[in-house]
Design a protein around this motif. Structure first.
Motif, mmCIF file in Angstrom:
data_model
loop_
_atom_site.group_PDB
_atom_site.id
_atom_site.type_symbol
_atom_site.label_atom_id
_atom_site.label_comp_id
_atom_site.label_asym_id
_atom_site.label_seq_id
_atom_site.Cartn_x
_atom_site.Cartn_y
_atom_site.Cartn_z
ATOM 1 N N ASN A 1 -2.993 5.027 -2.061
ATOM 2 C CA ASN A 1 -3.744 5.744 -1.038
ATOM 3 C C ASN A 1 -3.405 7.231 -1.015
ATOM 4 O O ASN A 1 -2.253 7.631 -1.166
ATOM 5 C CB ASN A 1 -3.428 5.158 0.342
ATOM 6 C CG ASN A 1 -4.197 5.851 1.457
ATOM 7 O OD1 ASN A 1 -5.351 5.514 1.735
ATOM 8 N ND2 ASN A 1 -3.588 6.836 2.099
ATOM 9 N N LYS B 1 0.867 -1.176 0.000
ATOM 10 C CA LYS B 1 0.000 0.000 0.000
ATOM 11 C C LYS B 1 0.904 1.227 0.000
ATOM 12 O O LYS B 1 1.672 1.447 0.944
ATOM 13 C CB LYS B 1 -0.905 0.012 1.225
ATOM 14 C CG LYS B 1 -1.765 1.272 1.346
ATOM 15 C CD LYS B 1 -2.624 1.214 2.604
ATOM 16 C CE LYS B 1 -3.431 2.491 2.819
ATOM 17 N NZ LYS B 1 -4.284 2.420 4.028
ATOM 18 N N SER C 1 -7.288 3.521 -2.642
ATOM 19 C CA SER C 1 -7.555 3.668 -1.214
ATOM 20 C C SER C 1 -7.781 5.150 -0.964
ATOM 21 O O SER C 1 -6.840 5.944 -0.955
ATOM 22 C CB SER C 1 -6.366 3.141 -0.399
ATOM 23 O OG SER C 1 -6.564 3.360 0.981
ATOM 24 N N ALA D 1 -10.365 4.485 3.434
ATOM 25 C CA ALA D 1 -9.489 4.563 4.597
ATOM 26 C C ALA D 1 -10.123 5.489 5.625
ATOM 27 O O ALA D 1 -10.279 6.691 5.384
ATOM 28 C CB ALA D 1 -8.109 5.087 4.177
ATOM 29 N N TRP E 1 -2.068 -1.181 -3.605
ATOM 30 C CA TRP E 1 -3.047 -0.173 -3.197
ATOM 31 C C TRP E 1 -2.419 1.206 -3.309
ATOM 32 O O TRP E 1 -1.241 1.399 -2.963
ATOM 33 C CB TRP E 1 -3.494 -0.404 -1.762
ATOM 34 C CG TRP E 1 -4.420 -1.557 -1.540
ATOM 35 C CD1 TRP E 1 -4.684 -2.583 -2.397
ATOM 36 C CD2 TRP E 1 -5.189 -1.807 -0.355
ATOM 37 N NE1 TRP E 1 -5.585 -3.460 -1.825
ATOM 38 C CE2 TRP E 1 -5.907 -3.010 -0.578
ATOM 39 C CE3 TRP E 1 -5.338 -1.130 0.847
ATOM 40 C CZ2 TRP E 1 -6.766 -3.545 0.384
ATOM 41 C CZ3 TRP E 1 -6.192 -1.671 1.808
ATOM 42 C CH2 TRP E 1 -6.901 -2.855 1.565
ATOM 43 N N ASP F 1 1.157 4.980 0.417
ATOM 44 C CA ASP F 1 0.408 6.079 1.028
ATOM 45 C C ASP F 1 1.081 7.385 0.620
ATOM 46 O O ASP F 1 2.097 7.782 1.186
ATOM 47 C CB ASP F 1 0.406 5.916 2.553
ATOM 48 C CG ASP F 1 -0.502 6.919 3.248
ATOM 49 O OD1 ASP F 1 -1.062 7.797 2.563
ATOM 50 O OD2 ASP F 1 -0.642 6.837 4.482
#
Length: 273
Positions: free
Chosen positions: A128, A94, A161, A201, A126, A96
């Motif tokens: 995000n 993921k 996300s 999220a 993912w 971010d």
């Protein structure tokens, strides 16, 4: 680095990276943390991405840090090498994003990596970002429309996300949690861009205070999941246990002593449910 306390409970028919029960490595933003996390046998690795103040290239770092010893290029390579060596314990990632300028060069790096997205059986990626203002009304760094277009254009099979900013400005903000307007704006955004492969999220403590609104969001986006992050005490976890386990991920942390005392007092005084 912190690991969520939830242990995976895999079934023969389910993916290693699907709920219920995915174990996370959170904030894995250095070489040492990445090595340790891979040895821990987690299922998902969450790491923060921004453009390095030193090199101008995407690196794994969380503000106020502006550089680290782990570039995104190396992060992708090391995770891919681990997955090739040990496919039964392969990790999903993921990313971010903490810097809007890091999105496009980062997605280009992922696309140039031979491992990520070769087939449907590859570990998920993912993407995000906090794209909408949430509790506390802090403006997001990201333009929601731009971020979604960038991701869909460059990595259409990856999971988006999408989150809200959270600004702790007092007990009233926590008590109110996510508002109807926050949910309505997210639903409209996903419908406008026909986003279906999405996880929302949400801060677990704020979400618990607005439980019915969380359910409305999942109902409006029937293929979505929800990823809970942030502090979660036993009462929050009891609420999470009541949700559809097939649609909920937990990347949560236990409160420290001082935070636990504050939560107990807030609940005793009726400020929190």
């Amino acid at each position: 680095r912190s690991l969520s306390t939830e242990r995976a409970m895999e079934s023969d028919s389910g993916s290693r990276w699907e709920p219920p029960g995915v174990e996370w490595g959170h904030g894995v933003n250095s070489m040492a943390e990445l090595s340790e996390t891979l040895a821990d046998g987690v299922h998902f690795i969450e790491a923060d991405v921004l453009l390095s103040a030193n090199t101008g290239q995407p690196v794994m770092a969380h503000p106020p840090a502006t550089h680290s010893d782990l570039s995104l290029k190396d992060f992708l390579r090391i995770c891919a090498e681990h997955n090739e060596r040990d496919p039964k314990n392969a990790v999903a990632i993921k990313l971010d994003f903490k810097d809007p300028d890091a999105v496009e060069p980062s997605l280009d790096l992922v696309n140039r990596s031979p491992f990520w997205g070769r087939s449907e059986r590859d570990p998920p990626v993912w993407l995000n970002a906090d794209v909408l203002p949430g509790p506390g009304h802090r403006p997001p760094l990201f333009d929601a429309e731009t971020f979604i277009r960038q991701c869909l254009n460059r990595r259409p099979k990856d999971t988006l996300s999408l989150g809200w900013t959270v600004h702790h400005t007092g007990i009233d903000v926590v008590r109110e949690g996510y508002h109807d307007a926050h949910i309505d704006e997210m639903i409209a955004l996903c419908q406008k861009h026909s986003v279906s492969n999405v996880t929302f999220a949400v801060h677990s403590l704020f979400a618990q205070q607005a439980a019915h609104r969380m359910m409305r969001l999942l109902h409006a986006c029937p293929q979505s999941t929800m990823t809970f992050w942030g502090l979660a005490d036993s009462q929050v976890h009891r609420w999470l246990d009541s949700l559809d386990e097939q649609r909920t991920y937990r990347d949560t942390l236990p409160p420290g002593w001082g935070e636990w005392v504050n939560l107990v007092l807030a609940r005793a005084l009726g400020y929190l449910t």
